[in-house]
Enzyme design. Structure first.
Site, PDB file in Angstrom:
ATOM      1  CE  LYS A   4      -6.639  -9.571   6.697  1.00  0.00           C
ATOM      2  NZ  LYS A   4      -5.817 -10.096   5.380  1.00  0.00           N
ATOM      3  CE  LYS A  28      -3.942  -2.935   2.812  1.00  0.00           C
ATOM      4  NZ  LYS A  28      -4.243  -4.316   2.449  1.00  0.00           N
ATOM      5  CG  ASP A  86      -6.664  -8.376   2.501  1.00  0.00           C
ATOM      6  OD1 ASP A  86      -7.240  -9.135   3.487  1.00  0.00           O
ATOM      7  OD2 ASP A  86      -5.550  -8.098   2.316  1.00  0.00           O
ATOM      8  CD  GLU A  87      -3.765  -9.316  -0.309  1.00  0.00           C
ATOM      9  OE1 GLU A  87      -3.838  -8.456   0.483  1.00  0.00           O
ATOM     10  OE2 GLU A  87      -3.739 -10.761  -0.239  1.00  0.00           O
ATOM     11  CG  HIS A  93      -0.527  -4.858  -0.725  1.00  0.00           C
ATOM     12  ND1 HIS A  93       0.081  -6.263  -1.142  1.00  0.00           N
ATOM     13  CD2 HIS A  93      -1.287  -5.004   0.468  1.00  0.00           C
ATOM     14  CE1 HIS A  93      -0.484  -7.192  -0.176  1.00  0.00           C
ATOM     15  NE2 HIS A  93      -0.962  -6.536   0.925  1.00  0.00           N
ATOM     16  CE  LYS A 114      -0.175 -13.149   6.677  1.00  0.00           C
ATOM     17  NZ  LYS A 114      -1.702 -13.129   6.415  1.00  0.00           N
TER      18      LYS A 114
HETATM   19  C1  CAP Z   1      -2.146  -9.073   6.345  1.00  0.00           C
HETATM   20  C2  CAP Z   1      -2.476  -8.946   4.865  1.00  0.00           C
HETATM   21  C3  CAP Z   1      -1.417  -8.301   4.080  1.00  0.00           C
HETATM   22  C4  CAP Z   1      -0.074  -8.693   4.259  1.00  0.00           C
HETATM   23  C5  CAP Z   1       1.044  -8.430   3.165  1.00  0.00           C
HETATM   24  C6  CAP Z   1      -2.756 -10.239   4.355  1.00  0.00           C
HETATM   25  O1  CAP Z   1      -3.281  -9.784   7.021  1.00  0.00           O
HETATM   26  O2  CAP Z   1      -3.700  -7.931   4.762  1.00  0.00           O
HETATM   27  O3  CAP Z   1      -1.871  -8.271   2.731  1.00  0.00           O
HETATM   28  O4  CAP Z   1       0.405  -7.662   5.454  1.00  0.00           O
HETATM   29  O5  CAP Z   1       2.215  -9.014   3.280  1.00  0.00           O
HETATM   30  O6  CAP Z   1      -3.547 -10.383   3.254  1.00  0.00           O
HETATM   31  O7  CAP Z   1      -2.162 -11.404   4.788  1.00  0.00           O
HETATM   32  P1  CAP Z   1      -3.096 -10.190   8.490  1.00  0.00           P
HETATM   33  P2  CAP Z   1       3.424  -7.959   3.494  1.00  0.00           P
HETATM   34  O8  CAP Z   1      -2.774  -9.135   9.365  1.00  0.00           O
HETATM   35  O9  CAP Z   1      -4.401 -10.946   8.775  1.00  0.00           O
HETATM   36  O10 CAP Z   1      -1.942 -11.159   8.213  1.00  0.00           O
HETATM   37  O11 CAP Z   1       2.889  -6.779   4.273  1.00  0.00           O
HETATM   38  O12 CAP Z   1       4.624  -8.717   3.897  1.00  0.00           O
HETATM   39  O13 CAP Z   1       3.459  -7.442   2.065  1.00  0.00           O
HETATM   40 MG    MG Z   2      -3.824  -8.512   2.690  1.00  0.00          MG
END
Ligand code: CAP
Ligand code: MG
Length: 405
Positions: free
Chosen positions: A147, A173, A175-176, A263, A303
């Site tokens: 991040k 990893k 991020d998406e 993801h 969250k």
């Molecule tokens: C988590 C995260 C992931 C989420 C996706 C985000 O970051 O990188 O993409 O976990 O949700 O971008 O929110 P944080 P899920 O730890 O800062 O929240 O796993 O439910 O698909």
């Molecule tokens: Mg993410």
């Protein structure tokens, strides 16, 4: 065609379970017949071109409860192409959603015969292969997401990853929504971050992994996957909803020997509404057929939307018997910090990957401390001590609990 066959016992068929709300003026049984026909061999009217052969492929609606809005339909295996996830979605997740006969429709489960499951490659590594890769037998694996999500340069990205590995993360990893950006080119990021991975491994003596996001047009995905492999990487990450099951299977079918992290960004466009769409349970089973090794499933405590009642069955389905397919590692991620770890492991057990982004890089003392705090929280569960007790002698955990609990 007589499709309503209450009490029929499916044999080697694909069984789909649906939540069905007919449109006004449409009987429940009429809606079910429309769904069964449109998802298999029929259409809105009878056909002069229908043959005896084709009729043999008609599905059977063998269970329904109008009160509960539920129905189960058994489809002959011959309706589905061996090894093709895309066509399952085009059939059971296709036209039926747009029919005027239904007001709401949700495909919430699918059971497939072993012989059909075995026509798919499935995971190359699975839980056993991932644990063997890290030489970690029992505890949950710990991952982080660099991040800010996007915005860092390749070097800055690699430095954040290095600190997370030093602090105790096994996995880092992308991020998406991080791809090949002007301020952070994919190749440069992978080179810098793998260099830092090796440095962290020699310093810690532990196996570390980097999961670069290769999500892109399929031809580009293959180029990026091969580049990661050439550069010594062991993982690739794919946004399976945005890329689609075709691209996912295309990459899996290359047998690159890379662990595939899936993801699910975007899944909530159709998994979240309890009355309409496709459940994450179905997405998870299809992703396992397609060959992911790891899959985000939710946390029940973080969250993102998704209760324990919804997420736990997904976790179980990823390691339940599906022909000869290997299991898939559940990834719990989204809004997690050290304070969540005991509740998370109580629900899902230790055979998961815990990921925290903000819960590590938002720690008052920075990334290394944030990773240490998450690792310490895992240690409390492995040693059977309380967070507060352990925090008395572990300052990074103490600060995290004060900051977020
Ligand atoms: C988590 C995260 C992931 C989420 C996706 C985000 O970051 O990188 O993409 O976990 O949700 O971008 O929110 P944080 P899920 O730890 O800062 O929240 O796993 O439910 O698909
Ligand atoms: Mg993410």
């Amino acid at each position: 065609m007589e499709l309503l066959k209450k009490g029929y016992k499916p044999k080697k068929e694909v069984v789909a379970s649906f939540y069905v709300e007919p449109a006004s003026g449409i009987k429940f049984s009429e809606a079910l017949e429309s769904i069964a026909k449109e998802s298999s061999i029929g259409t809105w009217t009878s056909l002069r071109t229908m043959t005896k052969q084709a009729k043999k492929l008609a599905p059977k609606i063998f269970y329904w409860s109008e009160k509960k809005h539920l129905a189960k339909i058994a489809y002959p295996q011959a309706l589905f192409e061996k090894g093709n996830v895309v066509q399952i979605l085009s059939s059971l997740g296709g036209n039926i959603y747009g029919m005027k006969d239904v007001r709401n429709l949700r495909w919430f489960d699918v059971e497939m015969p072993e012989t059909f499951c075995n026509t798919f490659k499935g995971p190359a590594f699975g839980i056993k292969g991932v644990r063997k890769h890290f030489k970690v037998k029992h505890r949950p694996l710990l991952g982080t997401i660099v991040k800010p999500k996007v915005g860092l340069t390749a070097k800055q990205h690699a430095k954040v990853a290095y600190n997370a590995w030093l602090g105790g993360c096994d996995i880092v990893k992308d991020d998406e929504n991080l791809a090949d950006m002007g301020f952070n080119r994919f190749e440069r990021r992978v080179k810098e971050t793998l260099k830092m991975k090796e440095r962290a491994e020699s310093l810690t003596g532990e196996v570390k992994a980097y999961m670069p996001n290769i999500s892109a047009p399929a031809d580009e995905m293959l180029k990026r996957a091969k580049l990661v492999k050439e550069l010594g990487g062991s993982y690739i990450m794919i946004d399976i909803i945005a890329c689609g099951f075709s691209a996912l299977q295309y990459i899996r079918n290359q047998d690159l020997g890379m662990i595939i992290h899936a993801h699910r960004a975007g899944h909530a466009t159709f998994t979240r509404n309890p009355k309409h769409g496709i459940s994450m349970l179905v997405v998870a089973k299809l992703a396992r057929l397609a060959g992911v090794d790891q899959l985000h499933i939710g946390t029940a405590v973080g969250k993102m939307h998704g209760s324990k009642e919804e997420v736990l069955p997904i976790h179980k389905a990823l390691s339940e018997k599906m022909g000869k397919l290997k299991s898939v590692v559940s990834v719990c991620s989204g809004g997690l910090h050290p304070g969540h770890v005991p509740a998370l492991l109580k629900i899902f057990g230790n055979n998961i990957i815990i990921q925290a982004g903000g819960g590590i890089h938002g720690h008052k003392l920075g990334t290394i401390a944030g990773a240490r705090a998450m690792k310490q929280a895992i240690e409390t569960c492995m040693q059977g001590v309380s967070l507060n007790e352990y925090a008395k002698t572990h300052k990074e955990l103490a600060i995290a609990l004060k900051q977020w609990c």
